[in-house]
Design an enzyme around this catalytic site. Structure first.
Site, mmCIF file in Angstrom:
data_model
loop_
_atom_site.group_PDB
_atom_site.id
_atom_site.type_symbol
_atom_site.label_atom_id
_atom_site.label_comp_id
_atom_site.label_asym_id
_atom_site.label_seq_id
_atom_site.Cartn_x
_atom_site.Cartn_y
_atom_site.Cartn_z
ATOM 1 N N LEU A 294 0.848 -1.190 0.000
ATOM 2 C CA LEU A 294 0.000 0.000 0.000
ATOM 3 C C LEU A 294 0.882 1.238 0.000
ATOM 4 O O LEU A 294 1.883 1.286 0.722
ATOM 5 C CB LEU A 294 -0.894 0.026 1.244
ATOM 6 C CG LEU A 294 -2.209 -0.751 1.199
ATOM 7 C CD1 LEU A 294 -2.865 -0.728 2.572
ATOM 8 C CD2 LEU A 294 -3.152 -0.188 0.156
ATOM 9 N N ASP A 295 0.524 2.243 -0.798
ATOM 10 C CA ASP A 295 1.267 3.498 -0.799
ATOM 11 C C ASP A 295 1.162 4.174 0.569
ATOM 12 O O ASP A 295 0.192 3.943 1.306
ATOM 13 C CB ASP A 295 0.725 4.449 -1.869
ATOM 14 C CG ASP A 295 1.045 3.973 -3.282
ATOM 15 O OD1 ASP A 295 2.002 3.197 -3.430
ATOM 16 O OD2 ASP A 295 0.332 4.373 -4.216
ATOM 17 N N PRO A 296 2.126 5.032 0.934
ATOM 18 C CA PRO A 296 2.049 5.736 2.223
ATOM 19 C C PRO A 296 0.740 6.491 2.423
ATOM 20 O O PRO A 296 0.226 6.558 3.537
ATOM 21 C CB PRO A 296 3.248 6.691 2.168
ATOM 22 C CG PRO A 296 4.241 5.980 1.301
ATOM 23 C CD PRO A 296 3.408 5.297 0.239
#
Length: 662
Positions: free
Chosen positions: A406-408
């Site tokens: 998951l992206d930040p």
């Protein structure tokens, strides 16, 4: 100085509940000082919590005996510290805005500062500021000595970490006899220098190694080669899948270039903020440079943060660096006093050989042997890797990974694979469900809120019906454009690298499948949506395509993963809960036998299990079509291997895909 040390020791003995704080983006000295103080308090049977607004850096995982690090006061729950100790903080702001506000509002009954930065304004109630100390960890070592606590096991290792990190492995000008004497004492008490260095140095990921190679190709030289610097953007780090801790010591490495007096790492540090970390030769004072911009540090190692972009920061700072390089003091003799004054009697007497064996406590690093999947509700902010490192450390597991990054900026379901479950990663890539928010009328270069705005448009004429139809039209998509800032490759080069260089990025597409898409709300300029899609779908690409379809442009601003096959958000435990209560989190781990619910389970005989362990196929007794997957169990019912049904001549067999035994 002795009065301050005595006051601190009395404080440690006379109070019960402590909060230990260090500066944001902690280096080895900050971590060594924090861990050292925590271990001293543990010896004194006190209650304590560790706090760092940036969290605990994964690069020092091996040095932590299992202490959790809170990133906000909310994570402390009902714990009420009587004393807050600031370690290695030149001022309160270095610990983050939350801590600075707490000091201003006098949230803590008593505060203590233990620091060696010359510019420290002595902001606490009890201040021990010693600019002559080589490291804050050295000061913590003295406190341990005053309390008659030996520098051995985890405590010795923590102090030694700070000494090594802040003296450049005893190579900087701040390395003095006191520092070396303390290091020798720690070695005498059982620390293995070789094994310590292996833990400290031999932990690089291949991604970090390759990234440093790329940075080396971006070195800039100024002022006749006396200044070397490298610039790093947030996009560069994110595209490489790394964080700030992976840049540790790069500025020091630049100093190795012949003729360089000042080296600097210049990096984006948030929106419109730039941090510059400097290292210098012995006769060059970079602390004065940092001081002119509100920063601080030491004569040969200092840093500051400026507003603006990288170009603006360099324009302001480079002239000061040049002045500092030109004002360099002449380098003196290697010896601090004439050779004739050095007497043999000054050398320390060694009553016994130095011990090189690692202590038993250091060897027996706490680990829990657990195999399975822990479903985490990842928060927004940290990367998937940072979240994994934090939970892994709290649970005390030796081996862990994650599936489906998951992206930040995203939150939601993140599958943490523990122990042998790390072998399941490629078999968990099924359907995903996301909900999120898209802003209409704005386009960014990355197609999400992390990028730079490149176009804005009016959306006054966009109706609810148009938006609903555009979202539902996602179902008809069979392929999508790959974002220009992505890890997808063209002729061996990641697209993000071409984008950063300003080169033309070829338009790539990938096959996807959208199973369900619905509009949840539309309150201009933002819409809320939910989408069920195949693994690997770029949600920001869906947002971008919607903006093109509506003619307004669009940017993904929030994203939550609600389901990652075969687990949903209601099965997840928050990362902070897992860290605060690891025993409860371990009870939530889904075992290997239940991690692949769609797979057939087949129990083998002892002979068949032996054959599988040797990599041999075994007869298939059940009716399975070729290619069907099965989870093989040994004669005791324990997960043994992942297998696939296959046809060999006239025989149906099970061929092993991955072994799951220890």
């Amino acid at each position: 100085m002795q009065a301050a040390v005595s006051a601190i020791c009395e404080t440690l003995k006379n109070h019960d509940n402590f909060l230990i704080v260090a500066h944001a983006m902690p280096d080895g000295d900050a971590i060594g000082a924090q861990l050292g103080l925590a271990l001293i308090l543990q010896k004194l049977n006190k209650n304590f919590r560790c706090y760092n607004v940036s969290g605990y850096p994964a690069v020092f995982d091996w040095a932590n005996p299992g202490f959790a690090f809170a990133q906000s006061l909310d994570e402390l729950g009902d714990f009420k510290p009587e004393v807050c100790i600031f370690a290695d903080c030149g001022d309160s702001l270095r610990a983050g805005e939350e801590m600075a506000r707490c000091l201003h509002d006098k949230v803590f009954p008593l505060t203590v500062s233990i620091d060696h930065h010359r510019e420290n304004p002595e902001f606490a109630d009890i201040n021990w500021v010693n600019p002559d100390a080589s490291a804050a960890s050295c000061m913590v070592g003295k406190i341990a000595g005053e309390l008659n606590i030996p520098l051995q096991d985890w405590l010795g290792q923590a102090v030694y970490l700070g000494l090594v990190e802040d003296t450049g492995s005893f190579s900087y000008g701040n390395t003095d006899a006191e520092t070396l004497s303390m290091a020798a004492e720690i070695v005498k008490l059982g620390l293995s220098v070789g094994r310590f260095n292996a833990c400290l140095e031999n932990t690089w990921s291949l991604k970090r190694f390759c990234f440093w190679g790329e940075l080396s190709s971006r070195i800039n030289l100024a002022h006749a080669g006396s200044i070397a610097y490298v610039c790093v953007t947030r996009q560069m780090l994110e595209a490489a899948g790394l964080d700030v801790s992976d840049l540790s010591d790069f500025a020091s490495t630049l100093r190795r270039i012949r003729g360089v007096k000042i080296s600097a790492l210049v990096r984006e540090n948030g929106e419109n903020r730039v941090k510059i970390s400097m290292r210098s030769a012995l006769g060059v004072n970079v602390q004065k440079v940092a001081g002119k911009f509100g920063g601080g540090g030491h004569k040969n190692a200092a840093a500051m943060e400026l507003s603006g972009n990288i170009d603006e920061a360099l324009q302001a700072v480079l002239p000061e660096m040049i002045r500092a390089a030109d004002a360099a003091e002449p380098e003196s003799s290697i010896f601090s006093r004439p050779l004739s004054e050095n007497k043999a009697s000054d050398a320390p007497e060694l009553s016994e050989p130095w011990l090189c064996a690692m202590s038993e406590t250091f060897k027996a690093k706490l680990t829990n042997k657990v195999d399975g999947i822990l479903v985490i509700n990842k928060p927004r902010g940290p990367s998937s890797t940072q979240c994994l490192s934090r939970v892994k450390r709290a649970l005390g597991v030796k081996k862990a990974g994650h599936a489906g990054t998951l992206d930040p900026m995203a939150d939601g379901v993140l599958l943490l694979l523990l122990g042998q479950a790390t072998k399941l990663s490629s078999y968990l890539m099924g359907r995903k469900t996301y909900s999120g928010i898209i802003e209409l009328g704005r386009t960014t270069d990355t197609w999400d809120a992390e990028g730079q705005t490149i176009e804005t448009k009016d959306i006054d004429n966009i109706s609810l019906l148009q938006v609903r139809q555009a979202v539902e039209d996602w179902i008809s998509l069979k392929e999508q454009a790959v974002p220009p800032y992505s890890a997808a490759k063209h002729q061996g080069q990641p697209l993000y690298r071409l984008s950063r260089k300003g080169e033309a990025v070829p338009q790539k597409t990938k096959t996807i499948e959208i199973f369900r898409a619905e509009l949840l709300d539309f309150t201009p300029p933002c819409l809320k949506f939910r989408v069920e899609c195949s693994s690997g779908t770029y949600i920001r690409s869906l947002a971008h395509s919607l903006g093109i379809r509506l003619g307004t442009g669009a940017t993904l601003t929030a994203l939550t993963r609600e389901y990652s096959h075969p687990f949903s958000l209601d099965q997840a435990v928050s990362a902070s809960e897992a860290c605060d209560n690891p025993e409860a989190a371990l009870k939530r781990v889904v075992g290997l036998a239940d991690s692949l619910p769609g797979w057939v389970k087949i129990t083998l005989s002892a002979d068949e299990a032996r054959a599988v362990r040797n990599g041999l196929p075994v007869p298939l007794r059940e009716k399975l079509a070729p290619g069907a997957k099965a989870l093989l169990l040994d004669e005791n019912g324990a997960p043994l291997a992942l297998a696939e049904a296959a046809q060999e001549a006239e025989n149906s067999v099970l061929k092993m895909l991955r072994g799951l035994w220890q």
